[in-house]
Design a protein around this motif. Structure first.
Motif, PDB file in Angstrom:
ATOM      1  N   ASN A   1      18.441  -8.253  -9.818  1.00 18.55           N
ATOM      2  CA  ASN A   1      17.589  -7.093 -10.094  1.00 18.55           C
ATOM      3  C   ASN A   1      17.830  -5.899  -9.182  1.00 18.55           C
ATOM      4  OD1 ASN A   1      15.182  -7.980 -12.093  1.00 18.55           O
ATOM      5  ND2 ASN A   1      15.933  -9.728 -10.917  1.00 18.55           N
ATOM      6  N   THR A   2      17.628  -4.716  -9.757  1.00 16.38           N
ATOM      7  CA  THR A   2      17.523  -3.492  -8.967  1.00 16.38           C
ATOM      8  C   THR A   2      16.132  -2.921  -9.211  1.00 16.38           C
ATOM      9  OG1 THR A   2      18.282  -1.937 -10.663  1.00 16.38           O
ATOM     10  CG2 THR A   2      19.974  -3.007  -9.359  1.00 16.38           C
ATOM     11  N   PHE A   3      15.628  -2.178  -8.232  1.00 11.31           N
ATOM     12  CA  PHE A   3      14.254  -1.663  -8.308  1.00 11.31           C
ATOM     13  C   PHE A   3      14.215  -0.190  -7.903  1.00 11.31           C
ATOM     14  CE2 PHE A   3      14.218  -6.118  -7.135  1.00 11.31           C
ATOM     15  CZ  PHE A   3      13.226  -6.689  -7.913  1.00 11.31           C
ATOM     16  N   LEU A   4      13.342   0.560  -8.567  1.00 12.14           N
ATOM     17  CA  LEU A   4      12.942   1.894  -8.116  1.00 12.14           C
ATOM     18  C   LEU A   4      11.526   1.769  -7.581  1.00 12.14           C
ATOM     19  CD1 LEU A   4      13.997   4.386 -10.965  1.00 12.14           C
ATOM     20  CD2 LEU A   4      14.928   4.305  -8.655  1.00 12.14           C
ATOM     21  N   LEU A   5      11.274   2.311  -6.388  1.00 16.82           N
ATOM     22  CA  LEU A   5       9.939   2.272  -5.796  1.00 16.82           C
ATOM     23  C   LEU A   5       9.586   3.687  -5.343  1.00 16.82           C
ATOM     24  CD1 LEU A   5      11.838  -0.234  -4.359  1.00 16.82           C
ATOM     25  CD2 LEU A   5       9.534  -1.095  -4.018  1.00 16.82           C
ATOM     26  N   ALA A   6       8.375   4.127  -5.626  1.00 16.76           N
ATOM     27  CA  ALA A   6       7.974   5.479  -5.220  1.00 16.76           C
ATOM     28  C   ALA A   6       6.488   5.513  -4.911  1.00 16.76           C
ATOM     29  CB  ALA A   6       8.292   6.486  -6.329  1.00 16.76           C
ATOM     30  N   ASP A   7       6.104   6.422  -4.007  1.00 13.29           N
ATOM     31  CA  ASP A   7       4.687   6.730  -3.786  1.00 13.29           C
ATOM     32  C   ASP A   7       4.570   8.245  -3.622  1.00 13.29           C
ATOM     33  OD1 ASP A   7       5.443   7.350  -1.142  1.00 13.29           O
ATOM     34  OD2 ASP A   7       4.792   5.413  -0.344  1.00 13.29           O
TER      35      ASP A   7
ATOM     36  N   ARG B   1      16.744   4.897   1.045  1.00 19.05           N
ATOM     37  CA  ARG B   1      15.597   5.816   0.948  1.00 19.05           C
ATOM     38  C   ARG B   1      16.085   7.103   0.291  1.00 19.05           C
ATOM     39  NH1 ARG B   1      13.020   9.901   3.917  1.00 19.05           N
ATOM     40  NH2 ARG B   1      10.743   9.834   3.697  1.00 19.05           N
ATOM     41  N   VAL B   2      15.328   7.578  -0.692  1.00 18.97           N
ATOM     42  CA  VAL B   2      15.681   8.817  -1.400  1.00 18.97           C
ATOM     43  C   VAL B   2      14.922   9.950  -0.730  1.00 18.97           C
ATOM     44  CG1 VAL B   2      15.760   9.975  -3.635  1.00 18.97           C
ATOM     45  CG2 VAL B   2      15.956   7.477  -3.529  1.00 18.97           C
ATOM     46  N   GLY B   3      15.664  10.837  -0.077  1.00 17.96           N
ATOM     47  CA  GLY B   3      15.014  11.897   0.700  1.00 17.96           C
ATOM     48  C   GLY B   3      14.658  13.119  -0.124  1.00 17.96           C
ATOM     49  N   GLU B   4      15.467  13.413  -1.137  1.00 17.90           N
ATOM     50  CA  GLU B   4      15.207  14.621  -1.930  1.00 17.90           C
ATOM     51  C   GLU B   4      15.919  14.492  -3.272  1.00 17.90           C
ATOM     52  OE1 GLU B   4      16.873  17.793   0.348  1.00 17.90           O
ATOM     53  OE2 GLU B   4      18.932  17.097   0.099  1.00 17.90           O
ATOM     54  N   GLY B   5      15.653  15.455  -4.152  1.00 22.02           N
ATOM     55  CA  GLY B   5      16.336  15.484  -5.449  1.00 22.02           C
ATOM     56  C   GLY B   5      15.883  14.362  -6.357  1.00 22.02           C
TER      57      GLY B   5
ATOM     58  N   GLY C   1       0.812  -1.226   0.000  1.00 25.73           N
ATOM     59  CA  GLY C   1       0.000   0.000   0.000  1.00 25.73           C
ATOM     60  C   GLY C   1       0.838   1.264   0.000  1.00 25.73           C
ATOM     61  N   SER C   2       2.154   1.115   0.130  1.00 26.07           N
ATOM     62  CA  SER C   2       3.093   2.242   0.073  1.00 26.07           C
ATOM     63  C   SER C   2       4.385   1.725  -0.538  1.00 26.07           C
ATOM     64  CB  SER C   2       3.369   2.789   1.479  1.00 26.07           C
ATOM     65  OG  SER C   2       4.071   1.810   2.242  1.00 26.07           O
ATOM     66  N   ALA C   3       5.288   2.637  -0.879  1.00 26.56           N
ATOM     67  CA  ALA C   3       6.577   2.214  -1.442  1.00 26.56           C
ATOM     68  C   ALA C   3       7.338   1.367  -0.416  1.00 26.56           C
ATOM     69  CB  ALA C   3       7.399   3.434  -1.843  1.00 26.56           C
ATOM     70  N   ARG C   4       7.270   1.760   0.860  1.00 29.16           N
ATOM     71  CA  ARG C   4       7.960   1.004   1.920  1.00 29.16           C
ATOM     72  C   ARG C   4       7.370  -0.404   2.055  1.00 29.16           C
ATOM     73  NH1 ARG C   4      11.776   1.978   6.341  1.00 29.16           N
ATOM     74  NH2 ARG C   4      12.132  -0.165   6.972  1.00 29.16           N
ATOM     75  N   GLU C   5       6.027  -0.484   2.006  1.00 28.00           N
ATOM     76  CA  GLU C   5       5.377  -1.801   2.098  1.00 28.00           C
ATOM     77  C   GLU C   5       5.754  -2.680   0.910  1.00 28.00           C
ATOM     78  OE1 GLU C   5       1.114  -2.038   2.593  1.00 28.00           O
ATOM     79  OE2 GLU C   5       1.201  -0.871   4.438  1.00 28.00           O
ATOM     80  N   ALA C   6       5.771  -2.085  -0.285  1.00 29.63           N
ATOM     81  CA  ALA C   6       6.140  -2.850  -1.491  1.00 29.63           C
ATOM     82  C   ALA C   6       7.556  -3.380  -1.365  1.00 29.63           C
ATOM     83  CB  ALA C   6       5.997  -1.978  -2.737  1.00 29.63           C
ATOM     84  N   LEU C   7       8.454  -2.561  -0.824  1.00 24.94           N
ATOM     85  CA  LEU C   7       9.839  -2.981  -0.612  1.00 24.94           C
ATOM     86  C   LEU C   7       9.892  -4.166   0.363  1.00 24.94           C
ATOM     87  CD1 LEU C   7      12.920  -0.799  -0.286  1.00 24.94           C
ATOM     88  CD2 LEU C   7      12.473  -2.365   1.587  1.00 24.94           C
TER      89      LEU C   7
ATOM     90  N   ALA D   1      10.525   7.776  -1.835  1.00 20.90           N
ATOM     91  CA  ALA D   1      11.043   6.900  -2.889  1.00 20.90           C
ATOM     92  C   ALA D   1      12.193   6.073  -2.336  1.00 20.90           C
ATOM     93  CB  ALA D   1      11.512   7.737  -4.080  1.00 20.90           C
ATOM     94  N   TRP D   2      12.388   4.899  -2.934  1.00 22.97           N
ATOM     95  CA  TRP D   2      13.433   3.971  -2.509  1.00 22.97           C
ATOM     96  C   TRP D   2      14.151   3.391  -3.722  1.00 22.97           C
ATOM     97  CZ3 TRP D   2      14.467   2.300   2.604  1.00 22.97           C
ATOM     98  CH2 TRP D   2      13.589   2.801   3.578  1.00 22.97           C
ATOM     99  N   VAL D   3      15.421   3.040  -3.533  1.00 21.18           N
ATOM    100  CA  VAL D   3      16.143   2.190  -4.471  1.00 21.18           C
ATOM    101  C   VAL D   3      16.426   0.897  -3.720  1.00 21.18           C
ATOM    102  CG1 VAL D   3      18.219   1.882  -5.871  1.00 21.18           C
ATOM    103  CG2 VAL D   3      17.184   4.147  -5.664  1.00 21.18           C
ATOM    104  N   LEU D   4      16.097  -0.225  -4.342  1.00 20.90           N
ATOM    105  CA  LEU D   4      16.359  -1.545  -3.765  1.00 20.90           C
ATOM    106  C   LEU D   4      17.254  -2.301  -4.736  1.00 20.90           C
ATOM    107  CD1 LEU D   4      15.864  -4.041  -1.908  1.00 20.90           C
ATOM    108  CD2 LEU D   4      13.764  -4.447  -3.224  1.00 20.90           C
TER     109      LEU D   4
END
Length: 367
Positions: free
Chosen positions: A102-108, A126-130, A69-75, A112-115
């Motif tokens: 695999n590498t993943f981009l996740l965002a809500d 966790r991507v905080g800004e930019g 239900g969120s980028a964190r949950e998906a991760l 946003a996250w890179v896994l």
């Protein structure tokens, strides 16, 4: 039932929008009705590749979207399933296996996250800004927000890390001798960073579309028999009162494709023109797999391909067609801008037909 494995079902799943190779169950990228987006890319690491059939990275994209239900949950969904089932099996519809990690981009709407993964091991940032991009290589250094509990012990036991000093996931788990495709990925990764930085602070959907169309950087691939398969750009407003808007090409080569808008609402009109045909004796599902090939192109893909051939054969007519398609995309972008600014409020029925209508309009141009 995923591409190769059957896993336990959950009680509830989210509605998902998927852009995927037609032969498999998962997806290369997609979104769900909670405003979560996930995309993946292949990487090669020091961990051995699993040719045994397990979960594909593309299965994990879909599972993350269906269950998060969120980028964190998906991760958390992806990492738990990765640790339990592993990743492996061919990622290509050909008799000779093509396997990668695999590498993943996740965002809500909020974060946003890179896994990044190596076998069953993983690190997340966790991507905080930019801005942040990925491109067929490990890119998380020491800025690790979460990781597999046995990650560092694995690195120590294999002699890849002494256990002293800073731990960089990319440095420790990347291959010492990179295959040529990884060298090309480095240039693509740097170009993506630079193009995003040029627009820092004012990145729009159009900005991202122009980056995805950039052939000079190699981001838009069209050489040596490879062509960028499909592209997607999502706008996820922080204001929950505004809808998330997802733009998809559903055709190859974004430089000559139309990004068409999609919004999650009740009663979405089905779009058969972008659904690939199914086959009663599908070679992807029969063991041994991939012993014959079938034509999986959907109707829009076929017509678009014919248009690409026209563009290559008759430059003048091709340019006219391209300009017409660009105008169609511009109309969609302007309509969605008004929606995102809150200046227009289309009825739910209009939004339910939105993607269908855009595909129909594009089909008419090709006819």
């Amino acid at each position: 039932q995923c591409t190769y494995l059957q896993i336990e079902q959950v009680e509830r799943t989210h509605a998902v929008l998927l852009s995927r190779p037609a032969w498999l169950w998962g997806a290369e990228m997609g979104a769900n009705d909670r405003g979560v987006c996930v995309g993946n890319e292949g990487v090669w690491t020091r961990e051995p590749l699993g040719e045994d059939e397990a979960l594909l990275g593309m299965d994990l994209v879909r599972l993350g979207l269906e269950r998060g239900g969120s980028a964190r949950e998906a991760l958390e969904v992806i990492t738990a399933l990765l640790e339990r089932y592993g990743q492996g099996g061919s990622c290509k519809e050909e008799p000779v296996p093509f396997v990668y990690h695999n590498t993943f981009l996740l965002a809500d709407r909020a974060e946003a996250w890179v896994l990044e993964t190596a076998g069953r091991f993983w690190a997340a940032q966790r991507v905080g800004e930019g801005s942040r991009n990925i491109s067929n290589q490990l890119s998380i250094g020491s800025e690790i927000t979460a990781e597999h509990p046995g990650l560092r012990e694995r690195a120590r036991s294999q002699g890849w890390w002494s256990g002293a000093g800073e731990f960089s996931f990319a440095e420790v788990f990347s291959l010492e001798n990179q295959p040529p495709r990884m060298e090309a990925a480095k240039a693509r990764f740097r170009a993506g960073q630079e193009l995003l930085q040029q627009h820092a602070g004012h990145i729009t959907a159009e900005t991202l579309m122009s980056i995805l169309r950039d052939k000079a950087s190699g981001i838009c691939v069209d050489s040596e028999g490879f062509r960028t398969a499909a592209s997607m750009v999502s706008v996820l407003p922080r204001d929950p009162a505004l809808p998330c808007v997802h733009f998809l090409t559903a055709t190859p080569d974004p430089s000559r494709s139309v990004f068409k808008p999609f919004v999650f609402v009740a009663g979405i009109k089905a779009v058969p023109q972008v659904r690939s045909p199914t086959f009663p004796h599908d070679p992807a599902k029969q063991i041994p797999r991939f012993q014959r090939s079938v034509d999986r192109r959907h109707e829009l893909y076929r017509r678009h391909q014919a248009a690409l051939e026209l563009m290559e054969q008759d430059q003048e007519r091709g340019q006219e067609l391209l300009e017409t398609l660009q105008e169609l995309e511009k109309q969609g972008l302007e309509g969605m801008k008004e929606l995102l600014e809150g200046t227009v409020r289309p009825c739910p029925e209009e939004l339910a037909d939105l993607f269908f209508d855009c595909v129909e309009a594009e089909m008419k141009f090709y006819t």
